[in-house]
Design a protein around this motif. Structure first.
Motif, PDB file in Angstrom:
ATOM      1  N   UNK A   1     -33.943  -3.156  43.962  1.00 58.14           N
ATOM      2  CA  UNK A   1     -34.773  -2.058  44.458  1.00 58.14           C
ATOM      3  C   UNK A   1     -36.224  -2.499  44.606  1.00 58.14           C
ATOM      4  N   UNK A   2     -36.441  -3.814  44.588  1.00 59.98           N
ATOM      5  CA  UNK A   2     -37.792  -4.320  44.778  1.00 59.98           C
ATOM      6  C   UNK A   2     -38.736  -4.001  43.639  1.00 59.98           C
ATOM      7  N   UNK A   3     -38.189  -3.815  42.431  1.00 63.75           N
ATOM      8  CA  UNK A   3     -39.018  -3.491  41.273  1.00 63.75           C
ATOM      9  C   UNK A   3     -39.117  -2.013  40.962  1.00 63.75           C
ATOM     10  N   UNK A   4     -38.531  -1.159  41.782  1.00 65.37           N
ATOM     11  CA  UNK A   4     -38.476   0.278  41.506  1.00 65.37           C
ATOM     12  C   UNK A   4     -37.408   0.526  40.419  1.00 65.37           C
ATOM     13  N   UNK A   5     -37.496   1.635  39.712  1.00 66.15           N
ATOM     14  CA  UNK A   5     -38.482   2.717  39.787  1.00 66.15           C
ATOM     15  C   UNK A   5     -39.902   2.351  39.342  1.00 66.15           C
ATOM     16  N   UNK A   6     -40.056   1.323  38.489  1.00 70.53           N
ATOM     17  CA  UNK A   6     -41.392   0.914  38.097  1.00 70.53           C
ATOM     18  C   UNK A   6     -42.197   2.031  37.470  1.00 70.53           C
ATOM     19  N   UNK A   7     -43.433   2.222  37.955  1.00 64.46           N
ATOM     20  CA  UNK A   7     -44.310   3.241  37.366  1.00 64.46           C
ATOM     21  C   UNK A   7     -43.783   4.654  37.594  1.00 64.46           C
ATOM     22  N   UNK A   8     -42.774   4.812  38.439  1.00 65.52           N
ATOM     23  CA  UNK A   8     -42.181   6.131  38.671  1.00 65.52           C
ATOM     24  C   UNK A   8     -40.942   6.367  37.814  1.00 65.52           C
ATOM     25  N   UNK A   9     -40.693   5.510  36.845  1.00 65.52           N
ATOM     26  CA  UNK A   9     -39.467   5.593  36.046  1.00 65.52           C
ATOM     27  C   UNK A   9     -39.268   6.956  35.404  1.00 65.52           C
ATOM     28  N   UNK A  10     -40.330   7.544  34.860  1.00 62.47           N
ATOM     29  CA  UNK A  10     -40.198   8.811  34.138  1.00 62.47           C
ATOM     30  C   UNK A  10     -39.974   9.997  35.060  1.00 62.47           C
ATOM     31  N   UNK A  11     -40.219   9.804  36.369  1.00 58.60           N
ATOM     32  CA  UNK A  11     -40.049  10.916  37.311  1.00 58.60           C
ATOM     33  C   UNK A  11     -39.259  10.468  38.542  1.00 58.60           C
ATOM     34  N   UNK A  12     -38.337   9.534  38.351  1.00 57.88           N
ATOM     35  CA  UNK A  12     -37.570   8.989  39.463  1.00 57.88           C
ATOM     36  C   UNK A  12     -36.754  10.057  40.174  1.00 57.88           C
ATOM     37  N   UNK A  13     -36.258  11.026  39.440  1.00 61.89           N
ATOM     38  CA  UNK A  13     -35.445  12.082  40.041  1.00 61.89           C
ATOM     39  C   UNK A  13     -36.297  13.218  40.603  1.00 61.89           C
ATOM     40  N   UNK A  14     -37.604  13.126  40.402  1.00 66.68           N
ATOM     41  CA  UNK A  14     -38.496  14.174  40.885  1.00 66.68           C
ATOM     42  C   UNK A  14     -38.957  15.122  39.804  1.00 66.68           C
ATOM     43  N   UNK A  15     -38.355  15.026  38.620  1.00 75.84           N
ATOM     44  CA  UNK A  15     -38.743  15.895  37.503  1.00 75.84           C
ATOM     45  C   UNK A  15     -39.171  15.000  36.354  1.00 75.84           C
ATOM     46  N   UNK A  16     -40.438  15.048  36.004  1.00 73.10           N
ATOM     47  CA  UNK A  16     -40.983  14.163  34.978  1.00 73.10           C
ATOM     48  C   UNK A  16     -40.282  14.384  33.635  1.00 73.10           C
ATOM     49  N   UNK A  17     -39.797  13.290  33.057  1.00 79.73           N
ATOM     50  CA  UNK A  17     -39.207  13.356  31.736  1.00 79.73           C
ATOM     51  C   UNK A  17     -37.763  13.799  31.682  1.00 79.73           C
ATOM     52  N   UNK A  18     -37.109  13.980  32.826  1.00 83.53           N
ATOM     53  CA  UNK A  18     -35.701  14.377  32.833  1.00 83.53           C
ATOM     54  C   UNK A  18     -34.844  13.118  32.752  1.00 83.53           C
ATOM     55  N   UNK A  19     -34.616  12.640  31.519  1.00 81.59           N
ATOM     56  CA  UNK A  19     -33.930  11.359  31.329  1.00 81.59           C
ATOM     57  C   UNK A  19     -32.551  11.326  31.965  1.00 81.59           C
ATOM     58  N   UNK A  20     -31.799  12.391  31.778  1.00 75.72           N
ATOM     59  CA  UNK A  20     -30.439  12.419  32.309  1.00 75.72           C
ATOM     60  C   UNK A  20     -30.408  12.326  33.821  1.00 75.72           C
ATOM     61  N   UNK A  21     -31.272  13.087  34.473  1.00 77.77           N
ATOM     62  CA  UNK A  21     -31.310  13.078  35.939  1.00 77.77           C
ATOM     63  C   UNK A  21     -31.820  11.739  36.464  1.00 77.77           C
ATOM     64  N   UNK A  22     -32.817  11.174  35.796  1.00 80.11           N
ATOM     65  CA  UNK A  22     -33.350   9.875  36.232  1.00 80.11           C
ATOM     66  C   UNK A  22     -32.286   8.785  36.163  1.00 80.11           C
ATOM     67  N   UNK A  23     -31.550   8.741  35.053  1.00 86.28           N
ATOM     68  CA  UNK A  23     -30.519   7.723  34.878  1.00 86.28           C
ATOM     69  C   UNK A  23     -29.380   7.927  35.862  1.00 86.28           C
TER      70      UNK A  23
END
Length: 217
Positions: A97-119
């Motif tokens: 993914x070219x280094x993504x999610x990177x600094x957006x890891x905590x909000x990759x799914x669009x909701x900050x801190x939603x670990x389950x959705x991000x994973x």
């Protein structure tokens, strides 16, 4: 042990060196205090919500690197409290993914801190990628900003691969799907002590800890 307000370490006035950790999470303060205890045994690390500290606003993490975001948080905490300030920023970087999610890891799914959705989103994006091509790394930047304006940043990195599915109930975030290099288990299947011994955060703060006695003197 931490108090409900997030103060960790020896009581102030008992030869303690006070510093603030730019987080409102007392558990994180306990974790990082443990990483620093050997180098600075008299360090008293305060979370931002400690009642002895002035109220501070939220910092917009607008940096495009982990180091930039860690420095933004540490600078704000040092300016608000007049104390040495520590902060970190971290996330996962996936090769394909070219280094993504990177600094957006905590909000990759669009909701900050939603670990389950991000994973879940990250694993779905890699569903057709063979395991041998799922290289990834956890990366952490640990920053110290002193009231006199001096700044130090150190990085820690843990290389590995992303498994096809989450395994284990330990850790948080992307841990259950991340298998460190040379390990058959994911971080989610390792004990807290095992994870802390190899984690990107521990490596970043271990390097910083070696400088702290001189910097905080």
């Amino acid at each position: 042990m931490s108090s409900p307000t997030g103060a960790v370490g020896p009581p102030a006035g008992d030869g303690a060196v006070r510093a603030v950790l730019a987080t409102r999470n007392p558990h994180k303060a306990v974790e990082i205090q443990g990483m620093l205890r050997r180098s600075v045994p008299h360090l008293q690390l305060l979370a931002l919500d400690d009642p002895s500290l002035p109220a501070t606003g939220e910092v917009v993490e607008s940096g495009t690197t982990f180091a930039a975001n860690a420095l933004l948080k540490a600078r704000a905490a040092a300016a608000a409290t007049g104390l040495p300030a520590l902060a970190d920023d971290s996330g996962i970087a996936v090769d394909v993914l070219g280094g993504a999610p990177g600094v957006f890891s905590a909000r990759w799914s669009g909701r900050h801190g939603d670990d389950g959705a991000n994973l879940a989103l990250l694993l779905a994006q890699l569903a057709d990628v063979p395991v041998e091509e799922r290289g990834a790394a956890f990366v952490c930047a640990a920053a110290l900003v002193l009231p006199d304006g001096r700044e130090v940043v150190h990085h820690g990195r843990l290389d590995g691969v992303l498994a096809g599915a989450a395994r284990g109930s330990g850790g948080f975030g992307y841990d259950p799907a991340f298998r460190p290099a040379g390990e058959d288990r994911t971080l989610g299947e390792m004990s807290a002590d095992e994870k802390d011994a190899v984690s990107h955060r521990a490596r970043a703060f271990a390097t910083l800890a070696r400088q702290l006695p001189d910097l905080l003197r």
